[in-house]
Design a protein around this motif. Structure first.
Motif: not given
Length: 294
Positions: A43-49, A70-76
Motif C-alpha cells: 500500500a502507498l501513502s502520500h498521494i499527490h495527483g 486487477a486486485d487493486g494493488r499498486p504497481r509501479l
C-alpha cells in the motif's frame, strides 16, 4: 470492488477549525516512507495527483507513478521512484509532473517541469530543473501550463512548458483552470476560493468556502473537496458551492474530475472513483494513512 454510498452530512467544523486544518495541509510536505524495493503491491501513502489515460488509473505519489492491478494493488509504472508533487494529464494524454528525484538519484533537488508521452514509462526534462518544485499543475484549453511554485508562493504560467512568466504571489494548495476560458484560474486558500480572470496576474475572492482541492473538467464539471473530505460541486465560476457527499476514507489527498459524472479522489485509506457525480464511490486502490497529499 466495494461500493460506498454517501451518508447524511457530518457535523460541520467551525470556520476557524476548518481553516486551521487547511493551514496544516498547506505547510505539510511528504517525507520518509520509502517504496518497497520490488514495487509489488504494498500500500502507498502520500498521494499527490490522479489521472486517467484511456481507462487506466495513474496515481502520482511520493514513491513514483503507480496504477492498480486487477486486485487493486499498486504497481509501479516505469522505473522512476521520484516524489511527484505536482501531476496532471493534458487533453492530449501527455503527463506533466514536478517534484523531487528519488533518494540517491543524480541531478538537482527540484525536478522543475518534466513530461511523459508514454503514460509515465519514460520522462524528459522540459524546463526549470533545479529551480522549481511545482506542487500543483493544470493546463488550459489552449494548452497553457499553470504551475504553483510552492517554495516561493507564486503562480507561474507558460505557453509551451519551456518559457515561463511569473504571475501573482499567493498562498495556495491547489489550482484549477477553466476548461473554456484559459485565463480563468481558481486557487484554494486558507480563507476560501480565490479567482483570477487575467491569467493569474491578480486574484480576488470568489467564495468563502474553504476547500483543499479543486478540479474543473468541463463547464458544468467543477468540483472541490474540503479538508474533512466533503465533496462540493461549484457553479458561477466558483462563486457558489453545493454539498454533494462525504467521500470515504477521511481527509483528502488529491482530486481529479474526469467529466461531469466521473471523479477520482484520494483520501487517507484509498483512491476512490465515482461514476455518478459523487453519489457512490468504489475504491480502486488501497492507501496507507499519510500526513496529507502535499
Amino acid at each position: 470492488m466495494k461500493t460506498y454510498f454517501s451518508g447524511r452530512p457530518a457535523t460541520t467544523l467551525g470556520a476557524v477549525l476548518t481553516a486551521a486544518a487547511l493551514a496544516l495541509t498547506l505547510t505539510a510536505c511528504s517525507s520518509g516512507d520509502p517504496a518497497p524495493a520490488d514495487g509489488s503491491g504494498s500500500a502507498l501513502s502520500h498521494i499527490h495527483g490522479l489521472g486517467l489515460r484511456g481507462d487506466t488509473l495513474y496515481v502520482a505519489t511520493h514513491q513514483g507513478i503507480h496504477s492498480p492491478d486487477a486486485d487493486g494493488r499498486p504497481r509501479l509504472v516505469g522505473d522512476r521512484r521520484d516524489d511527484f508533487m505536482g501531476f496532471t494529464v493534458t487533453a492530449k494524454g501527455d503527463f506533466l509532473a514536478s517534484g523531487h528525484p528519488a533518494p540517491g538519484t543524480d541531478g538537482p533537488a527540484d525536478l522543475g517541469l518534466i513530461a511523459s508521452t508514454d503514460s509515465g514509462r519514460t520522462w524528459r526534462e522540459k524546463s526549470l530543473a533545479g529551480e522549481v518544485d511545482f506542487h500543483a499543475l493544470d493546463t488550459g484549453s489552449d494548452a497553457t501550463v499553470y504551475g504553483y511554485d510552492s517554495a516561493r508562493g507564486v503562480l507561474r504560467v507558460s505557453a509551451d512548458g519551456v518559457a515561463w512568466d511569473e504571475r501573482a504571489e499567493l498562498r495556495a494548495l491547489d489550482i484549477a483552470v477553466s476548461p473554456t476560458a484559459p485565463g480563468t484560474v481558481l486557487a484554494t486558500t486558507e480563507t476560501g476560493v480565490v479567482r483570477s480572470t487575467d491569467g493569474g496576474r491578480t486574484f480576488a475572492p470568489a467564495s468563502e468556502r474553504v476547500l483543499a482541492y479543486v478540479s474543473w473538467a468541463a463547464p458544468d464539471a467543477l468540483y472541490g473537496i474540503d479538508p474533512d473530505g466533503v465533496l462540493f460541486r461549484g457553479t458561477d465560476g466558483g462563486a457558489s458551492w453545493t454539498r454533494v457527499a462525504s467521500v470515504p476514507g477521511g481527509a483528502p489527498q488529491a482530486l481529479t474530475a474526469v467529466d461531469v459524472r466521473r471523479l477520482l479522489v484520494a483520501t487517507q485509506d484509498g483512491v476512490y472513483e465515482s461514476r455518478d457525480a459523487g453519489r457512490r464511490f468504489e475504491r480502486r486502490m488501497a492507501v496507507e494513512s499519510g500526513n496529507g497529499g502535499h
